[in-house]
Design a protein around this motif. Structure first.
Motif: not given
Lengths: 230, 282
Positions: A90-99
């Motif tokens: 799964i690729g996640v973009v957004g709130q749950e996975l910050s840089l």
């Protein structure tokens, strides 16, 4: 791209309910099904439970009742030792996975590949490809905090794409972006769908995704999901 | 591995104050048991010196007829014996006079002392039990009138060294556990400060073991650096102390190797214990 076996849906939620600890019910007997390669744009008012739904799909929360299947895995019964394997798909973009702000742009991408066991020359080539696609080559040694909002989002999308995901979850990927950057992010997500991934975008700005071929729009309201017209 | 080692290095560089403090604390915690070990070693060397001078005296019967070369050869062949010396009656009287002082034996009508053989015991047999056993063998000889040795001294020395060894083992064990606890606590605090970053790793799909690896490396590095600090302090302390107590010596090369190995393994174990509790599957 990996495939779910025998025509299985990429995402299937059956009669899911979710109640916050304060007793507020955000998902109420919700059922939702997405086929592999779907591009779903989910909207809804603030507090409708969009982020909660994303958390359920990431197995960061469990429904009070009902079933959640992601890429063929029953998340309610998925043992802890198999969760990393699912998340690598799964690729996640957004709130749950910050840089990671103490790592350069390139290192953020390298880490996403390293956890998937990709190292050495193959990883270097893939990082180069992602930097080029995300128009971030000239910023590869910079920290995320040194990037503009648009560049940060492009980096987040590039990281989500790093491992050729089967499912992409993007929470408000175009929020606070100008039209040009929003288009770039939309285009990147659309490219992931073209490559075979199922993409779910949670957004307050569905208009940004109207140009995506085959995109389907859903509205989360009063605990259930209803498909909307484009 | 490079990414994991890089992450560990980044962590240490991100908080240099905490890293230095942890190295110094681990170093001190290693220093104390090591100093006790070196003290015990010095004590052993000292006791070895004493034991190498332990002797029994076998007084010969009045009617025992010399020469005693054959008897001496038989006694010298015993495995416990380092050296045998025949002592004439005159030797023993002179020795007694030297001990008691001039004039005290002037009133004696003659020399009341019998002939004797002094038996110097090998250091490894200078224990209470071994001395008692050897005394039994010597007493059984037909030429033997009486066998004397410092029985009470041997008993006290044995008890003393046994208690010292026991105490040192206890203290070393306790301080070893302290090093373990310190390492575990340091890693626990480090993990707490990087909770967000660990969450990202896990969400990207890192297995808990993979996410724990940098902290294992940091634990081992803290152990290694702490061992270096400790070794430096030990070297200076030993050099200084050996000026007063020659029995004090620094580690040998194999001991230095073992020291590093124990330090790294203990710190690593502490890190493993802490990371296993702190980094769990999401």
């Amino acid at each position: 791209m990996g495939e779910t076996s025998g025509g299985e849906p990429a995402v299937a939620m059956k009669n899911c309910s979710f109640v916050y600890p304060n007793g507020r019910r955000v998902l109420d007997n919700l059922s939702w099904r997405l086929a592999p390669g779907d591009f779903a744009v989910l909207t809804g008012p603030t507090g409708a439970g969009k982020t909660t739904l994303m958390r359920l799909l990431l197995r960061l929360a469990l429904p009070e009742s009902g079933e959640v299947y992601v890429l063929g895995e029953d998340l309610v019964r998925l043992p802890a030792r198999r969760r990393p394997e699912l998340r690598r798909r799964i690729g996640v973009v957004g709130q749950e996975l910050s840089l990671l702000n103490d790592r350069s742009v390139e290192q953020n991408l390298r880490l996403a590949l390293a956890v998937r066991g990709k190292r050495g020359g193959a990883a270097t080539r893939r990082v180069g490809q992602l930097l080029t696609e995300g128009k971030l080559m000239h910023r590869r040694h910079d920290l995320p905090s040194q990037l503009s909002g648009g560049e940060r989002q492009r980096l987040a999308v590039a990281r989500a794409a790093a491992g050729y995901p089967d499912l992409v979850l993007a929470d408000e990927p175009t929020a606070h972006l100008d039209a040009e950057n929003a288009d770039a992010v939309t285009h990147s997500l659309s490219r992931l769908q073209t490559a075979g991934a199922t993409v779910i975008v949670v957004t307050h700005s569905p208009g940004h995704f109207e140009t995506v071929t085959g995109a389907r729009f859903y509205n989360l309201q009063r605990g259930t999901i209803v498909e909307a017209q484009k | 591995m490079r990414i994991l080692a890089g992450e560990a290095w980044r962590g240490l560089r991100a908080e240099p104050g905490a890293a230095i403090l942890s190295v110094v604390v681990v170093g001190l915690a290693l220093y104390i048991p090591s100093m006790l070990y070196l003290t015990a070693q010095a004590g052993d060397r000292f006791s070895q010196q004493i034991r190498s001078q332990v002797k029994l005296r076998m007084y010969l019967k009045e009617d025992a007829m010399g020469p005693f070369d054959g008897l001496q050869a038989q006694l010298a062949a015993l495995p416990q014996v380092q050296k045998v010396t025949f002592r004439t009656r005159e030797d023993l009287l002179n020795e007694l006079e030297a001990e008691l002082g001039d004039g005290l034996l002037d009133g004696l009508p003659g020399n009341p002392l019998p002939q004797a053989i002094d038996i110097l015991v090998k250091p490894e047999f200078a224990t209470e039990q071994a001395l008692e056993s050897l005394a039994g063998v010597l007493s059984a000889r037909p030429e033997s009138e009486e066998v004397v040795y410092g029985r009470a001294w041997a008993h006290r020395a044995d008890r003393f060294f046994e208690q010292v060894r026991y105490l040192l083992a206890l203290i070393t064990g306790a301080l070893g556990l302290l090093v373990l606890a310190i390492a575990a606590n340091i890693i626990r605090l480090i993990i707490r400060t990087r909770r967000e970053s660990i969450g990202v790793w896990l969400l990207l799909g890192a297995s808990p073991l993979y996410a724990r690896m940098p902290y294992y490396i940091e634990g081992a590095l803290a152990g290694l650096a702490g061992a270096l600090v400790s070794l430096g302090m030990l070297y200076f302390t030993c050099t200084w102390l050996s000026g007063f107590v020659p029995a004090f010596r620094f580690f040998t090369a194999p001991e230095v190797f073992s020291f590093f190995l124990i330090a790294v393994c203990t710190a690593l174990l502490g890190a493993i214990l802490a990371a296993r509790r702190q980094i769990v599957p999401l």
